[in-house]
Design a protein around this motif. Structure first.
Motif, PDB file in Angstrom:
ATOM      1  N   LEU A 157       1.103  -0.932   0.118  1.00 27.78           N
ATOM      2  CA  LEU A 157       0.189   0.150  -0.100  1.00 27.78           C
ATOM      3  C   LEU A 157       0.433   0.797  -0.094  1.00 27.78           C
ATOM      4  CD1 LEU A 157      -2.660   0.695   0.120  1.00 27.78           C
ATOM      5  CD2 LEU A 157      -2.959   0.183   2.667  1.00 27.78           C
ATOM      6  N   ALA A 169       2.051   1.483  -3.644  1.00 29.79           N
ATOM      7  CA  ALA A 169       1.052   2.163  -4.187  1.00 29.79           C
ATOM      8  C   ALA A 169       0.565   3.738  -4.038  1.00 29.79           C
ATOM      9  CB  ALA A 169       0.000   1.083  -4.451  1.00 29.79           C
ATOM     10  N   SER A 170       0.363   4.060  -2.942  1.00 26.31           N
ATOM     11  CA  SER A 170       0.518   5.662  -2.296  1.00 26.31           C
ATOM     12  C   SER A 170       1.789   6.579  -3.003  1.00 26.31           C
ATOM     13  CB  SER A 170       0.490   5.666  -1.523  1.00 26.31           C
ATOM     14  OG  SER A 170       1.093   5.796  -0.365  1.00 26.31           O
ATOM     15  N   GLY A 195       1.692   6.610  -7.137  1.00 29.00           N
ATOM     16  CA  GLY A 195       0.621   7.156  -7.424  1.00 29.00           C
ATOM     17  C   GLY A 195       1.218   9.006  -7.063  1.00 29.00           C
ATOM     18  N   CYS A 196       1.829   9.067  -6.037  1.00 31.61           N
ATOM     19  CA  CYS A 196       1.853  10.378  -6.137  1.00 31.61           C
ATOM     20  C   CYS A 196       2.877  10.767  -6.868  1.00 31.61           C
ATOM     21  CB  CYS A 196       2.944  10.595  -4.759  1.00 31.61           C
ATOM     22  SG  CYS A 196       1.583  10.873  -3.378  1.00 31.61           S
ATOM     23  N   TRP A 240       3.212   9.895 -10.238  1.00 35.07           N
ATOM     24  CA  TRP A 240       2.233  10.204 -11.482  1.00 35.07           C
ATOM     25  C   TRP A 240       1.586  10.807 -11.589  1.00 35.07           C
ATOM     26  CZ3 TRP A 240      -2.847   6.761 -11.630  1.00 35.07           C
ATOM     27  CH2 TRP A 240      -3.131   6.284 -12.909  1.00 35.07           C
ATOM     28  N   LEU A 241       0.379  11.737 -10.778  1.00 33.98           N
ATOM     29  CA  LEU A 241       0.157  13.168  -9.892  1.00 33.98           C
ATOM     30  C   LEU A 241       0.588  13.691 -10.211  1.00 33.98           C
ATOM     31  CD1 LEU A 241      -2.517  11.978  -7.105  1.00 33.98           C
ATOM     32  CD2 LEU A 241      -3.256  11.922  -9.570  1.00 33.98           C
ATOM     33  N   VAL A 279      -0.702  18.006 -11.305  1.00 32.00           N
ATOM     34  CA  VAL A 279      -1.894  17.943 -10.173  1.00 32.00           C
ATOM     35  C   VAL A 279      -0.810  18.170  -9.307  1.00 32.00           C
ATOM     36  CG1 VAL A 279      -4.089  18.597 -11.195  1.00 32.00           C
ATOM     37  CG2 VAL A 279      -2.734  16.564 -10.369  1.00 32.00           C
ATOM     38  N   VAL A 303      -3.437  17.896  -4.824  1.00 31.34           N
ATOM     39  CA  VAL A 303      -3.367  17.103  -5.163  1.00 31.34           C
ATOM     40  C   VAL A 303      -3.139  15.714  -4.692  1.00 31.34           C
ATOM     41  CG1 VAL A 303      -5.896  17.442  -5.390  1.00 31.34           C
ATOM     42  CG2 VAL A 303      -4.478  16.118  -7.163  1.00 31.34           C
ATOM     43  N   ALA A 304      -1.407  15.854  -4.982  1.00 28.76           N
ATOM     44  CA  ALA A 304      -0.446  14.625  -4.578  1.00 28.76           C
ATOM     45  C   ALA A 304       0.382  15.104  -2.827  1.00 28.76           C
ATOM     46  CB  ALA A 304       0.310  14.731  -5.715  1.00 28.76           C
ATOM     47  N   VAL A 342      -1.441  16.363  -1.154  1.00 29.74           N
ATOM     48  CA  VAL A 342      -2.236  15.796  -0.248  1.00 29.74           C
ATOM     49  C   VAL A 342      -2.925  14.725  -0.348  1.00 29.74           C
ATOM     50  CG1 VAL A 342      -5.041  15.820   0.506  1.00 29.74           C
ATOM     51  CG2 VAL A 342      -4.456  18.393  -0.364  1.00 29.74           C
ATOM     52  N   LEU A 343      -2.393  13.535  -1.151  1.00 29.01           N
ATOM     53  CA  LEU A 343      -2.626  12.577  -0.703  1.00 29.01           C
ATOM     54  C   LEU A 343      -1.166  11.971  -0.343  1.00 29.01           C
ATOM     55  CD1 LEU A 343      -3.588   9.319  -2.018  1.00 29.01           C
ATOM     56  CD2 LEU A 343      -2.005   9.077  -3.829  1.00 29.01           C
ATOM     57  N   VAL A 385      -2.303  13.859   3.948  1.00 26.99           N
ATOM     58  CA  VAL A 385      -3.414  12.912   4.606  1.00 26.99           C
ATOM     59  C   VAL A 385      -3.005  11.379   4.533  1.00 26.99           C
ATOM     60  CG1 VAL A 385      -5.737  12.926   4.513  1.00 26.99           C
ATOM     61  CG2 VAL A 385      -4.213  14.979   4.265  1.00 26.99           C
ATOM     62  N   TYR A 386      -2.895  11.106   3.424  1.00 25.66           N
ATOM     63  CA  TYR A 386      -2.703   9.718   3.226  1.00 25.66           C
ATOM     64  C   TYR A 386      -1.794   8.742   3.873  1.00 25.66           C
ATOM     65  CZ  TYR A 386      -5.056   4.945   1.392  1.00 25.66           C
ATOM     66  OH  TYR A 386      -4.793   3.642   0.899  1.00 25.66           O
ATOM     67  N   MET A 424      -2.877   8.942   7.624  1.00 22.82           N
ATOM     68  CA  MET A 424      -4.066   7.339   7.830  1.00 22.82           C
ATOM     69  C   MET A 424      -3.302   6.220   7.366  1.00 22.82           C
ATOM     70  SD  MET A 424      -6.905   8.188   5.451  1.00 22.82           S
ATOM     71  CE  MET A 424      -7.228   6.886   4.666  1.00 22.82           C
TER      72      MET A 424
END
Lengths: 102, 173
Positions: B32, B35-36, B39-40, B42-43, B48, B51-52, B54-55, B58-59, B63
């Motif tokens: 996980l 992946a995150s 994904g960052c 990638w964003l 953007v 939102v990267a 923020v991910l 926060v994520y 989390m």
């Protein structure tokens, strides 16, 4: 009407589907199922993030952040159930959650 | 550069596969996190970056940290990693399901390789995601309050779920 799927779309679409299958075929631990849920939320976040970029609309950027807020609520609730299961049964194995079993 | 973005997309799917094959939770969290992070990246490559971030914060920083210390409740004496035959069976099965989906859905010869980035319609003074999320405070104020109320409500939900001794929801002791 043709359907264009770019490699980007296939990437998060397949990550979502694989996590959904991982949630369906859960094995021993409750927390593994919660991790699959989090992975589904991550792929949804990616999808919602690139949607305003593709359509060049600014105001839809609220959607991924809002979804992340509610996903944090859901993760907290799932972990509370994990803690409750562990404090009741001693572990978070899935076969402990058998109240509905006949 | 295009191959880097393609590699990030492949790593995102591999991270999702690592979580979905349900190894011991210690190793699932690794998938996980991978992946995150990917994904960052990638964003950011799409453009953007807000939102990267923020991910990331926060994520990944909120989390997933909570998840990492919560998997200590799921301790196995002999944790199964991906070299275990049970987990590897799930990996092979999921890869086959993915392959059948790609081939059977007719995506083999039809995948486009282009991506629309932030500056596709010309560089502007307003950045797309910075100004979009800033609308939370102006026109989106109602949903902002709803999200804040939901987060506050979650605290009380967690309190009531974990409480025991005949006041709790699912605790028997």
């Amino acid at each position: 009407m043709t359907f264009f799927m770019t490699l980007l779309h296939l990437s998060f679409y397949s990550a979502f589907s694989l996590s959904c299958l991982g949630l369906a075929f859960h094995r021993n631990h409750l927390v593994s199922a919660l991790l699959c849920l989090e992975s589904m939320m991550l792929s949804l976040y990616m999808a919602l993030s690139i949607w305003p970029v593709e359509n060049q609309m600014t105001s839809f950027s609220i959607a991924p952040v809002l979804m992340l807020a509610f996903s944090a609520c859901e993760a907290g609730t799932g972990l509370a159930m994990l803690v409750a299961s562990t404090r009741t049964h001693g572990s978070d194995h899935m076969h402990n959650l058998n109240l509905l079993q006949c | 550069m295009a191959y880097l973005v393609f590699f990030l997309g492949v790593c995102f799917v591999l991270g999702g596969l690592a979580v979905a094959s349900n190894p011991s939770p210690y190793y699932g969290v690794v998938g996980l996190v991978l992946a995150s992070v990917v994904g960052c990246g990638w964003l950011v490559s799409v453009g953007v970056s807000f939102v990267a971030l923020v991910l990331f914060m926060v994520y990944l920083g909120g989390m997933l940290v909570v998840f990492v210390y919560s998997v200590s409740l799921a301790a196995d004496p002999f944790p199964e990693s991906w070299s275990d035959w049970r987990v590897m069976g799930y990996v092979v099965g999921l890869v086959l399901a993915f392959g059948v989906g790609v081939v059977g859905g007719g995506f083999v010869g039809e995948l486009e390789a282009g991506v629309v980035t932030v500056d596709s319609c010309g560089a502007g003074f307003e950045r797309l995601d910075f100004n979009g999320v800033a609308m939370f405070y102006s026109l989106g104020g109602g949903m902002f309050l709803v999200a804040g109320w939901g987060l506050l409500l979650t605290l009380f939900v967690v309190l009531e779920l974990v409480r025991g001794l005949a006041r709790g929801a699912i605790r028997a002791v």
